[in-house]
Design an enzyme around this catalytic site. Structure first.
Site, PDB file in Angstrom:
ATOM      1  CD  GLU B  39      -1.994   1.588   2.840  1.00 19.31           C
ATOM      2  OE1 GLU B  39      -1.889   0.710   3.716  1.00 19.31           O
ATOM      3  OE2 GLU B  39      -2.227   2.787   3.090  1.00 19.31           O
ATOM      4  CG  ASP B  43      -0.003   6.845  -1.066  1.00 20.75           C
ATOM      5  OD1 ASP B  43      -1.175   7.247  -1.058  1.00 20.75           O
ATOM      6  OD2 ASP B  43       0.976   7.572  -0.820  1.00 20.75           O
ATOM      7  CG  ASP B 112      -5.605   0.998   3.614  1.00 25.44           C
ATOM      8  OD1 ASP B 112      -5.610   2.155   3.165  1.00 25.44           O
ATOM      9  OD2 ASP B 112      -5.597   0.736   4.833  1.00 25.44           O
ATOM     10  CD  GLU B 115      -3.431   4.359  -1.502  1.00 22.23           C
ATOM     11  OE1 GLU B 115      -3.346   5.529  -1.898  1.00 22.23           O
ATOM     12  OE2 GLU B 115      -3.172   4.016  -0.325  1.00 22.23           O
TER      13      GLU B 115
END
Lengths: 228, 228
Positions: B39, B43, B112, B115
């Site tokens: 994640e 991101d 989450d 990502e």
């Protein structure tokens, strides 16, 4: 402006499109065609490359550790320091007001220009060229020993700091909880004493844990100043 | 877990390393080998690709507009919505507590995982594969018409909203300034009236301008609810 080719050498990148570098060095006080858009782009390139470097270099680091390491690498102070090392200030195009008030040495202006240069290199030659530039600039900062310090969470660091000095462990106290169930704000006091003094740090956060970490971080700063 | 190859079709990416996808779908409540590191990486990949897309698609947008558009595209709510459209919830590996409390539908868990999948595709096949995935997921959201709404700053949007309805312009008033010279907090009231009612929004910010923008944004939300 002096010959930009001297700056190519400093940056380690030969620009195919020199206009990109000129724009990266132009503050908004000088022209409407300035470095703000390049800074937006460079910030994202830097965030991406630093994230993948940390992910690869620290295969056993938890997400929280990776985030803390990244924050320590890409904050304004760090970026301004890297910009100063490249003497970027002398190359900046600033409006007369900013020039008079010392804009060439202002941290925020230098940090923005540093990110804008990353954006300019990315547009000029792609992500791998921008990554190479970042790797050279961050070579020392990426070194594992340096990052080990910020890798731990503040509460752990504070505890180790105090233990190393044979002092009592810190006390944390929730002094207020505000807001409703799903939107609470915790205010926390962190208290530390040594032989002669008592120290207090107040912080707030969306959870007790976050507030305590934040208070521990402030306490570490306080103690660092005492030590320094 | 059902056959992951069905998910390949949904995602439009054939994983060379299936373990990456499994990890991206594993919540921390299920295993210590979970999706948190992916994640973190995803991101950063998402932030980078969205930034370069916006930079290219909106050549005349100022940095502030680009930042606002990016924030509207990568916030938790938006990511959770994209995850739901892919029905990611059914593929998640959750601990029994999270399962019982409806974790498969929890926005933060879905966001989450979304990502983390971007991070997994990046590791599996590189930045361009991850970018293709993001482009497909964001196709409608990237459309210029949609982004036009968030592109303008809240004060401008509020003014246009009121003018379109032949209402008086909003009034902004600083009601308090707290803190010291370099760390001030401005509290601002935004006041709007129509034929029947008066509306008030209170906000704070590190500068008068930021506080006003924030108050205008809250006012727009209030008025939107009234209209709706």
């Amino acid at each position: 402006m002096p010959d930009l080719r001297d700056l190519y050498t400093t940056l380690g990148h030969e620009f195919a499109d020199e206009a990109l570098l000129r724009q990266a060095l132009t503050h908004r006080s000088f022209s409407s065609r300035n470095n703000e858009r390049l800074e937006f782009l460079g910030d994202a390139v830097l965030g991406f490359h630093v994230a993948r470097e940390l992910y690869t270099r620290f295969p056993d680091a938890a997400e929280g550790e990776l985030s803390r390491m990244r924050a320590s690498l890409v904050n304004g102070e760090q970026l301004a320091g890297l910009a100063e090392r490249l003497s970027l200030g002398q190359w900046l195009q600033l409006g007369s007001g900013e020039l008079k008030s010392g804009g060439r040495r202002r941290g925020s202006i230098l940090a923005d220009a540093f990110e804008a240069i990353i954006g300019a290199i990315y547009l000029d030659a792609g992500i791998e060229a921008a990554s190479r530039f970042i790797d050279v600039q961050y070579e020392e900062l990426f070194a594992q020993e340096q990052l080990g310090v910020v890798r731990k969470d503040p509460k752990t660091s504070l505890q180790e700091y105090l233990q190393a000095r044979a002092l009592e462990l810190p006390e944390y106290e929730v002094i207020a909880v505000e807001g409703q169930a799903h939107d609470q704000l915790f205010r926390v006091r962190c208290h530390v004493r040594d032989k002669h003094n008592e120290y207090e740090a107040l912080a707030e956060g969306r959870s007790r844990k976050k507030a305590e970490q934040s208070a521990a971080s402030m306490m570490l700063e306080k103690l660092g100043q005492v030590d320094g």
